[in-house]
Enzyme design. Structure first.
Site, PDB file in Angstrom:
ATOM      1  N   HIS A  60     -17.038  11.500  -3.700  1.00 16.82           N
ATOM      2  CA  HIS A  60     -15.628  11.462  -4.096  1.00 16.82           C
ATOM      3  C   HIS A  60     -14.701  11.788  -2.927  1.00 16.82           C
ATOM      4  CE1 HIS A  60     -12.817  12.047  -7.747  1.00 16.82           C
ATOM      5  NE2 HIS A  60     -12.107  11.723  -6.684  1.00 16.82           N
ATOM      6  N   HIS A  62     -11.059  10.400  -0.786  1.00 12.41           N
ATOM      7  CA  HIS A  62      -9.898   9.499  -0.687  1.00 12.41           C
ATOM      8  C   HIS A  62      -9.602   9.252   0.784  1.00 12.41           C
ATOM      9  CE1 HIS A  62      -8.918   9.651  -4.981  1.00 12.41           C
ATOM     10  NE2 HIS A  62      -9.417  10.870  -4.913  1.00 12.41           N
ATOM     11  N   ARG A  64      -7.364   6.919   1.896  1.00  9.52           N
ATOM     12  CA  ARG A  64      -5.933   6.574   2.031  1.00  9.52           C
ATOM     13  C   ARG A  64      -5.647   5.275   2.784  1.00  9.52           C
ATOM     14  NH1 ARG A  64      -5.138   9.471  -2.057  1.00  9.52           N
ATOM     15  NH2 ARG A  64      -4.784  11.685  -1.799  1.00  9.52           N
ATOM     16  N   ASN A  94      -8.061   4.153  -5.093  1.00  8.21           N
ATOM     17  CA  ASN A  94      -6.622   4.271  -5.396  1.00  8.21           C
ATOM     18  C   ASN A  94      -5.791   4.258  -4.118  1.00  8.21           C
ATOM     19  OD1 ASN A  94      -7.498   6.817  -4.637  1.00  8.21           O
ATOM     20  ND2 ASN A  94      -6.011   7.879  -5.906  1.00  8.21           N
ATOM     21  N   ASP A 152      -9.954   6.211 -10.446  1.00  5.48           N
ATOM     22  CA  ASP A 152      -9.644   7.609 -10.144  1.00  5.48           C
ATOM     23  C   ASP A 152      -8.178   7.847  -9.798  1.00  5.48           C
ATOM     24  OD1 ASP A 152     -10.227  10.367  -9.737  1.00  5.48           O
ATOM     25  OD2 ASP A 152     -10.052   9.993  -7.593  1.00  5.48           O
ATOM     26  N   HIS A 179     -12.220   9.513 -14.172  1.00  6.72           N
ATOM     27  CA  HIS A 179     -11.341  10.678 -14.024  1.00  6.72           C
ATOM     28  C   HIS A 179     -10.852  10.980 -15.430  1.00  6.72           C
ATOM     29  CE1 HIS A 179      -7.650  12.670 -12.000  1.00  6.72           C
ATOM     30  NE2 HIS A 179      -7.455  12.775 -13.297  1.00  6.72           N
ATOM     31  N   ASP A 304     -13.660  15.627  -3.635  1.00  9.57           N
ATOM     32  CA  ASP A 304     -12.387  15.006  -4.032  1.00  9.57           C
ATOM     33  C   ASP A 304     -11.366  15.194  -2.901  1.00  9.57           C
ATOM     34  OD1 ASP A 304     -10.426  13.637  -5.343  1.00  9.57           O
ATOM     35  OD2 ASP A 304     -10.198  15.063  -6.994  1.00  9.57           O
ATOM     36  N   HIS A 308      -2.904  14.628   1.988  1.00  9.73           N
ATOM     37  CA  HIS A 308      -1.472  14.404   1.809  1.00  9.73           C
ATOM     38  C   HIS A 308      -0.734  14.942   3.025  1.00  9.73           C
ATOM     39  CE1 HIS A 308      -1.524  12.862  -2.238  1.00  9.73           C
ATOM     40  NE2 HIS A 308      -2.319  13.839  -2.616  1.00  9.73           N
TER      41      HIS A 308
HETATM   42 ZN   LIG Z   1      -9.569  12.180  -9.975  1.00  7.63          ZN
HETATM   43 ZN   LIG Z   2     -10.036  11.833  -6.662  1.00  5.01          ZN
END
Ligand SMILES: [Zn+2]
Ligand SMILES: [Zn+2]
Lengths: 426, 334
Positions: A60, A62, A64, A94, A152, A179, A304, A308
Site C-alpha cells: 500500500h 501512494h 503520486r 488514485n 483506494d 478502502h 499506506d 503531501h
Molecule cells: Zn485508503
Molecule cells: Zn491509501
C-alpha cells in the site's frame, strides 16, 4: 562464481520455515543457495549479527505520479522503499488522472523500470475514474501487469458495483483491495469519540468501516472474488476478518504502522500530521490490531505511504488532506509495535512483511527459495537510530515520527540480485 | 472579591492534574501568550481573567472610556467567518485599551481564494501585529496561527471547538448575578454538538465547580460529551426545576438542511424556553443566551426581555472580558 554471497546472517525465510545462521548465494538475479557456502563471490556481505530476510513487500503505497510529482514520484517512492528495506511496493491508482486503464498501468511499469530501484507493481482502479459507477477495464489492466484493483481513497459504495467487481476480478484471478468506509458516514476528520468531541472536530465512527467490510464479506461469500481489506483500523474489523477466515472465505487484510502505534489522542493539538484515513483510533483498537497481526488474522503490514506537500499539511486540521508517509522508517515502527512488545517473534514479523503480502497478490515473491528472484533485505535488529525526516528519500515530510528513537533497520536492500541500498553510516 | 472567589475555585474536583502545580491565585502571574480555549486554563487562571475584567468594567462607566494599557500595540481582527457582534466587541475592547486595530474579513474559507489562513496571517503579521483575534470556521485554526506566529493569538470562536471569551463572559455574568460559581447547576440547551459556546461553558464552569447538564435532541448532543465532565439529558422539562442557570444556545439555521431534527416547530415545542416553562423553574433562575436570538424559536420574547434574563448584561460584560483578555495576553507575550 556467485555475484553476491551473504555470509553468516540469521536467515529467516518464513515461506520455507527457515530460521538459522547460514549463507545466501545469489547469481544472475536469483537465489542459488541457502546454506553454508565456500564458493567465491564477486561481492561478499558479512551479515554477522544481522537478519537476512526475503525482500520486504508493502502492498500500500501512494506514488503520486502522475499528477503530484512535487509530492512524490515513482522513482522517489522506489528510492524511499529500498532505503526502508522494501524491495516491492504496490502503487495505488488514485493518481491524477487515476490509473484506470492499460495505458496507465504501462506508464507505472515504465517509470518503475527507469527508476530501477524497488519493484513498483501497479494497482488498477476498480471503477472508471474511481467514480464507483462502472467497472474499469480490469481484464486489459491485468494483461498489462496490474497485480490488484482498488479505488483506494474511497470505498466502492454501491453494493451492486462491488458484487460485479468481485465476480469479474475473481474470474481474472486478481484480488480486489477495498478502502472500507461508508461515504455517508465519512463526514468527519478524525476518530469519533471523546477527543473529537472536545476538539470540536467531526468524527468518523468505527461503524463506517465495519459496515462496508460486513457488506463486502457478504458479497465475497456469494462470488468467486479474492478480497483484501486495506488498512484495518478497528478491533471490530479485525473480529469480522477473523470470523470470515474461520468461515473459509478468500479474504485477507492489512494494517498500517500508524494504526499499530498511534491513537486519536495524538490529534489533540490539531497537528495535521496525525490526520490519516482511516483515522487513528483508540488504545484498545491498537491493542486488538496488534494481536490480530500476531494471530495471523491480519496477513500483512503496510505503510499506506501517503505523501503531501508542506503547504497542504499547513492547513487547518479540518482542511488538510489525510495521509502520513512512512516508507523510510516503517520497518523500525513495526518492530517497535510488534517485536518489542513481545507479541511477535522475528519470523512472524517477517512473514507479515514478505510471504503474507506475496500470498495476497499471488506473485512468486517474498521467499528465499532456490531459484526465486533475489530480493533480499538485511536487517540489523540492534541498530539504534532516530527518525530524521530530513534524511528521507521521499520527497514529502508529512511524517509524525520525526525524532522517534527506534531499534532495528535495514542495512542492505537487494532487488533482483543487485544491491540497491546500503546503509552507509555505522 | 477576587480573593474570595479564587479561593473557592481551588476546591473543585475537576481541576486537571497539571493545574495542581499552579502558583497560589494571589501570586498568579499571567504567562500565556495566547488564549486558545478554556481547556488549557487552570481554575486560578480563569478566575484571574474574571477578576481582571472586574477592574476593566469600571472603565466603561467613565466619561472618557479609555485607558492606555495597549497604547502603541496593534490588534488585528481576523474574521474568516461573519460575526458582527463579536467583532464589534473586540474592536471596542481594543480601542478602549488604546490599541490600533486592523480588520480583516473574508466570508467562507480563505482557501477558496487561493491563500491559506496561515499565509494570510503571516502577511498581516508582517505589518507588525502584536495580537491576532481570530474567528474561523475551522476548529483549531487559532492553534495553527499560535504555533506559527510570534504574536499573541486570541480565539474569537473556532469551528465547533471553543469560544473562550463568550464562555468567560457567561461565567462572569453568572458570578455577578448569583455571587459565585461553585455548586451552581447550569443547563446548556440546544445544538451542543456544533456549539463552541457550549464547550467553553462546560470547560470553564466545571473547572470552577459548577454542575453542568447539556440538554438537546440526541442528534445534537454527542454522548461522548459526558467525558468533559457534564451530564447529558434529552428532556428540557426534566431539568427545569433543578437548575440555577439556563443558557439557551442559538439554533443555527444554516444547519437545517442537515436533517438533524425534524422541524423547527418540533424543536421549539420540545426545547424552546417560554413563559410556561419559566413558571416551573426556580424563582430566580437566570436565563442566558449568547445572541443573536431567534425570537420565538429557542426563546420567547416575554422570557428574553423578562426579569430573569441577563442577555444584555452578557453583552456589556463581554467588553470587559475582552479588554481583560487582550491586556493579559499582551502581558504574557513580553
Ligand atoms: Zn485508503
Ligand atoms: Zn491509501
Amino acid at each position: 562464481m556467485n555475484d553476491i554471497l551473504i555470509r553468516n546472517g540469521r536467515v529467516i525465510d518464513p515461506a520455507n520455515g527457515l530460521d538459522e545462521v547460514t549463507d545466501v548465494a545469489i547469481t544472475a538475479g536469483k537465489i542459488v543457495r541457502v546454506g553454508p557456502c565456500r564458493a567465491a563471490a564477486k561481492q561478499i556481505i558479512d551479515a554477522d549479527g544481522q537478519i537476512v530476510a526475503p525482500g520486504l513487500i508493502d502492498l500500500h503505497v501512494h506514488c503520486r505520479e502522475p499528477g503530484h510529482e512535487e509530492e512524490e514520484t515513482i522513482a522517489s517512492a522506489a528510492g524511499a522503499a529500498v532505503a526502508g528495506g522494501f524491495t516491492t511496493v504496490l502503487a495505488m491508482p488514485n493518481t491524477h488522472p487515476p490509473a484506470d486503464d492499460e495505458r496507465a498501468i504501462n506508464y507505472v511499469l515504465q517509470r518503475a523500470g527507469e527508476a530501477d530501484l524497488a519493484r513498483v507493481l501497479p494497482v488498477g482502479c476498480i471503477t472508471k475514474d474511481r467514480a464507483g459507477k462502472e467497472l474499469a477495464e480490469m481484464g486489459m489492466m491485468a494483461a498489462a501487469g496490474a497485480v490488484a484493483f482498488s479505488d483506494d481513497g474511497d470505498g466502492v459504495a454501491s453494493s451492486l458495483v462491488m458484487q460485479r467487481a468481485l465476480q469479474y476480478a475473481g474470474n481474472l484471478g486478481i484480488p480486489l483491495m477495498q478502502h472500507c468506509q461508508d461515504p455517508e458516514l465519512m463526514a468527519g476528520v478524525m476518530n469519533s469519540g471523546p477527543v473529537a468531541v472536545r476538539l470540536g472536530l467531526g468524527g468518523i465512527a468505527a461503524s463506517g468501516e465495519q459496515i462496508m467490510l460486513r457488506r463486502d464479506l457478504e458479497l465475497v461469500a456469494r462470488t468467486q472474488g479474492a478480497y483484501h481489506v486495506q488498512h484495518i483500523s478497528t478491533s471490530g474489523s479485525a473480529n469480522l476478518l477473523r470470523a470470515a477466515k474461520a468461515d473459509g472465505l478468500a479474504v485477507s487484510g492489512e494494517v498500517t504502522c500508524h494504526h499499530l502505534l498511534l491513537t486519536d489522542a495524538a490529534c489533540a493539538g490539531y497537528d495535521s500530521k496525525y490526520k490519516v484515513s482511516p483515522p487513528l483510533r483508540t488504545a484498545s483498537d491498537v491493542e486488538a490490531l496488534r494481536r490480530a497481526v500476531a494471530d495471523g488474522t491480519i496477513d500483512c503490514l503496510a505503510t499506506d505511504h501517503a505523501p503531501h506537500s508542506k503547504e497542504e499539511k499547513e492547513l487547518e486540521f479540518g482542511l488538510a488532506p489525510f495521509g502520513i508517509i512512512a516508507l523510510d522508517c516503517a520497518l523500525g515502527l513495526f518492530i517497535k509495535a510488534l517485536v518489542e512488545t513481545g507479541l511477535c517473534d522475528w519470523p512472524t514479523l517477517i512473514e507479515r512483511m514478505t510471504a503474507g503480502p506475496a500470498r495476497v497478490i499471488g506473485r512468486p515473491l517474498g521467499t528465499l527459495a532456490t531459484g526465486a528472484l533475489a530480493d533480499v533485505t538485511i536487517i540489523d535488529p540492534a541498530a539504534n537510530w532516530t527518525v530524521d525526516t530530513n534524511t528521507f528519500v521521499s520527497l514529502s515530510r508529512n511524517c509524525p515520527y520525526h525524532g522517534w528513537k527506534l531499534t532495528g533497520r535495514a542495512t542492505t536492500t537487494i532487488v533482483g540480485g543487485k544491491v540497491k541500498y546500503r546503509l552507509v553510516d555505522k | 472579591m477576587a480573593k474570595k472567589l479564587s479561593t473557592s475555585s481551588r476546591k473543585t474536583k475537576s481541576v486537571p492534574a497539571q493545574a495542581a502545580a499552579e502558583p497560589a491565585p494571589e501570586a498568579l502571574v499571567w504567562r500565556r501568550k495566547d488564549l486558545l480555549g478554556l481547556d488549557e486554563l487552570s481554575p486560578a487562571e480563569i478566575t484571574h481573567i474574571l477578576d481582571t475584567a472586574e477592574t476593566f468594567k469600571e472603565v466603561s462607566t467613565r466619561s472618557i472610556k479609555k485607558v492606555p494599557a495597549l497604547r502603541g500595540k496593534v490588534v488585528a481582527l481576523m474574521f474568516f467567518e461573519d460575526s458582527t457582534r463579536t467583532r464589534m466587541s473586540f474592536e471596542l475592547a481594543a480601542s478602549r485599551l488604546s490599541a490600533d486595530t486592523l480588520l480583516f474579513t473574508s466570508k467562507g474559507s480563505s482557501v477558496t481564494k487561493g491563500e491559506t489562513t496561515l499565509d494570510t496571517a503571516r502577511n498581516v503579521a508582517a505589518m507588525g501585529v502584536d495580537i491576532f483575534v481570530i474567528r474561523h470556521g475551522q476548529s483549531g485554526a487559532p492553534h495553527l496561527l499560535a504555533s506559527n506566529l510570534q504574536a499573541s493569538v486570541v480565539n474569537a470562536g473556532d469551528g465547533s471547538h471553543e469560544h473562550p471569551t463568550q464562555g468567560l463572559l457567561d461565567i462572569f455574568t453568572m458570578r455577578q448575578r448569583l455571587g459565585g460559581i461553585e455548586g451552581l447547576k447550569v443547563a446548556l440547551v440546544g445544538d451542543i454538538a456544533h456549539s463552541r459556546v457550549a464547550r467553553s461553558n462546560i470547560l470553564g464552569l466545571t473547572k470552577l465547580g459548577a454542575q453542568v447538564t447539556v440538554v438537546g435532541p440526541p442528534t445534537l448532543v454527542p454522548a461522548a460529551i459526558a467525558s468533559m465532565g457534564c451530564t447529558v439529558c434529552t428532556s428540557l422539562d426534566e431539568v427545569l426545576g433543578e437548575v440555577d442557570v439556563i443558557n439557551m444556545l442559538r439554533i443555527q439555521f444554516e444547519r437545517f438542511g442537515g436533517g438533524l431534527f425534524p422541524s423547527l416547530r418540533e424543536y421549539s415545542r420540545l426545547y424552546g424556553m417560554n413563559g410556561q416553562r419559566l413558571k416551573r423553574c426556580k424563582k430566580d433562575v437566570l436565563i442566558m443566551h449568547p445572541g443573536p436570538i431567534n425570537r420565538g424559536v429557542e426563546i420567547t420574547s416575554d422570557v428574553a426581555d423578562g426579569p430573569n434574563s441577563c442577555i444584555l448584561q452578557q453583552v456589556t460584560n463581554g467588553l470587559a472580558i475582552r479588554m481583560a483578555v487582550l491586556y493579559l495576553v499582551s502581558q504574557g507575550n513580553e
